[in-house]
Design an enzyme around this catalytic site. Structure first.
Site, PDB file in Angstrom:
ATOM      1  N   ASN A  19      55.735 -49.391  54.664  1.00 17.71           N
ATOM      2  CA  ASN A  19      55.339 -48.244  55.481  1.00 17.71           C
ATOM      3  C   ASN A  19      55.708 -47.008  54.655  1.00 17.71           C
ATOM      4  OD1 ASN A  19      55.029 -46.189  57.323  1.00 17.71           O
ATOM      5  ND2 ASN A  19      56.670 -46.860  58.705  1.00 17.71           N
ATOM      6  N   LYS A  21      55.147 -43.991  55.155  1.00 22.83           N
ATOM      7  CA  LYS A  21      55.391 -42.775  55.950  1.00 22.83           C
ATOM      8  C   LYS A  21      54.685 -41.590  55.269  1.00 22.83           C
ATOM      9  CE  LYS A  21      59.460 -44.980  57.757  1.00 22.83           C
ATOM     10  NZ  LYS A  21      60.801 -44.876  58.337  1.00 22.83           N
ATOM     11  N   HIS A 104      55.620 -46.890  66.339  1.00 17.22           N
ATOM     12  CA  HIS A 104      56.796 -46.722  65.474  1.00 17.22           C
ATOM     13  C   HIS A 104      57.783 -45.769  66.163  1.00 17.22           C
ATOM     14  CE1 HIS A 104      59.342 -45.565  62.147  1.00 17.22           C
ATOM     15  NE2 HIS A 104      58.940 -46.664  61.544  1.00 17.22           N
ATOM     16  N   GLU A 106      59.488 -43.403  65.098  1.00 14.70           N
ATOM     17  CA  GLU A 106      59.335 -41.978  64.749  1.00 14.70           C
ATOM     18  C   GLU A 106      58.212 -41.353  65.577  1.00 14.70           C
ATOM     19  OE1 GLU A 106      59.069 -42.540  60.484  1.00 14.70           O
ATOM     20  OE2 GLU A 106      61.160 -43.192  60.520  1.00 14.70           O
ATOM     21  N   GLU A 176      62.568 -53.180  65.214  1.00 13.13           N
ATOM     22  CA  GLU A 176      63.142 -52.125  64.384  1.00 13.13           C
ATOM     23  C   GLU A 176      64.194 -51.347  65.180  1.00 13.13           C
ATOM     24  OE1 GLU A 176      60.419 -51.159  60.902  1.00 13.13           O
ATOM     25  OE2 GLU A 176      59.913 -49.783  62.493  1.00 13.13           O
ATOM     26  N   GLY A 182      65.836 -45.947  58.106  1.00 12.53           N
ATOM     27  CA  GLY A 182      66.033 -44.836  57.181  1.00 12.53           C
ATOM     28  C   GLY A 182      67.488 -44.430  57.010  1.00 12.53           C
ATOM     29  N   SER A 219      66.019 -50.364  57.156  1.00 14.26           N
ATOM     30  CA  SER A 219      66.823 -50.437  55.926  1.00 14.26           C
ATOM     31  C   SER A 219      66.795 -51.820  55.279  1.00 14.26           C
ATOM     32  CB  SER A 219      68.266 -49.991  56.193  1.00 14.26           C
ATOM     33  OG  SER A 219      68.273 -48.630  56.609  1.00 14.26           O
ATOM     34  N   GLY A 241      61.760 -47.070  53.199  1.00  6.50           N
ATOM     35  CA  GLY A 241      62.316 -46.533  51.955  1.00  6.50           C
ATOM     36  C   GLY A 241      62.172 -47.443  50.743  1.00  6.50           C
TER      37      GLY A 241
HETATM   38  P1  PGA Z   1      63.304 -48.025  56.465  1.00  9.80           P
HETATM   39  O1  PGA Z   1      62.058 -47.823  57.453  1.00  9.80           O
HETATM   40  O2  PGA Z   1      63.066 -49.331  55.740  1.00  9.80           O
HETATM   41  O3  PGA Z   1      63.280 -46.833  55.543  1.00  9.80           O
HETATM   42  O4  PGA Z   1      64.516 -48.086  57.309  1.00  9.80           O
HETATM   43  C1  PGA Z   1      61.537 -48.897  58.169  1.00  9.80           C
HETATM   44  C2  PGA Z   1      60.459 -48.412  59.096  1.00  9.80           C
HETATM   45  O5  PGA Z   1      60.544 -47.271  59.558  1.00  9.80           O
HETATM   46  O6  PGA Z   1      59.493 -49.146  59.376  1.00  9.80           O
END
Ligand code: PGA
Length: 257
Positions: A19, A21, A104, A106, A176, A182, A219, A241
């Site tokens: 992803n 982002k 998601h 976010e 998640e 993140g 993460s 990330g």
């Molecule tokens: P992250 O993001 O691996 O940076 O924690 C995962 C996601 O938001 O799907």
């Protein structure tokens, strides 16, 4: 015919999706995407990436003929109309997108998406023949208040409202935990396993025994991939990330269990 060895047949196939982002640009994708195509063609896992939608033409061109799937991070449930800043499923499909991230955290937190709106998107994505990745997961406060499983159950049942048994074969769920996204602090493998297993058990209650692919996200990186993916219920990962650099994404994709 490509022969697979007995060892390869025994290795578990994971579904590993990046992803991006709001990251990377044309130039960076120019080197990233051909490598992704190569890596996807050489692995037994299902590999894909969800890009910022302005890069769909570039992505579809670069991944043409490869096994790598690609898609978008959001869509609007309407076919067309006055929805400034949004794109429709048919716009994404025009460029061969297959995956759509839905719900998601976010989007839920920053753009105030409700379970009902997430559900409308999910139904639209399925109707359009695309594959949704429905994200669910609790915040730190909700976890500390002991509400983790209530939150997951609510997001799952409301998010999947109106989805039939057959459609379940065409979607992914991603567990998640919001506090792990993140932050560099992944869930422990047992917390991740418990969340994913809970989702599978809830799906069994709702639909009977089904083979729905449930991913872990938050993460997930090249260091903890093996441990997280070793958990019996986890079918793969949604990776933010650590998917931004092909070196780390490739290391995750090289995980064999
Ligand atoms: P992250 O993001 O691996 O940076 O924690 C995962 C996601 O938001 O799907």
């Amino acid at each position: 015919m490509v022969r697979t060895t007995k060892k390869e047949q025994e290795m578990k196939q994971f579904h590993l999706f990046g992803n991006l982002k709001m990251n990377l640009n044309t130039q960076e994708l120019n080197s990233y995407l051909p490598k992704l195509a190569q890596v996807a063609n050489q692995t037994n896992h299902v590999v894909g990436v969800c890009v910022p939608f302005v890069y769909l033409p570039q992505t579809s061109q670069a991944l043409k003929g490869s096994k790598a799937l690609f898609g978008v991070q959001n869509i609007h449930p309407a076919n067309s109309g006055a929805f400034t800043g949004e794109i429709s499923t048919s716009m994404a499909s025009e460029f061969g997108a297959k995956l759509v991230i839905v719900g998601h955290s976010e989007r839920r937190a920053l753009f105030l998406e409700s379970n009902q709106f997430v559900n409308q998107k999910l139904l639209k994505v399925l109707e359009s023949g695309l594959t949704p990745i429905l994200c669910v997961g609790e915040t730190l406060n909700q976890r500390n208040e002991g509400k983790t499983f209530d939150v997951i159950r609510e997001q799952l049942t409301q998010g999947l409202d109106g989805v039939n048994k057959d459609q379940l074969n065409h979607l992914y769920i991603a567990y998640e935990p919001v506090w792990a996204i993140g932050t560099g602090v992944s869930a422990t493998s047992s917390d991740a396993e418990n969340g994913v297993k809970f989702i599978k058990d809830e799906l069994t209650k709702l639909y009977g025994k089904r083979q729905v692919k449930v991913l872990y996200g938050g993460s997930l990186n090249e260091k903890n991939a093996k441990e997280l993916l070793s958990q019996p219920s986890i079918d793969g990962g949604l990776i933010g990330g650590a998917s931004l650099k092909m070196e780390t994404f490739e290391q995750i994709i090289s995980t064999q269990i």
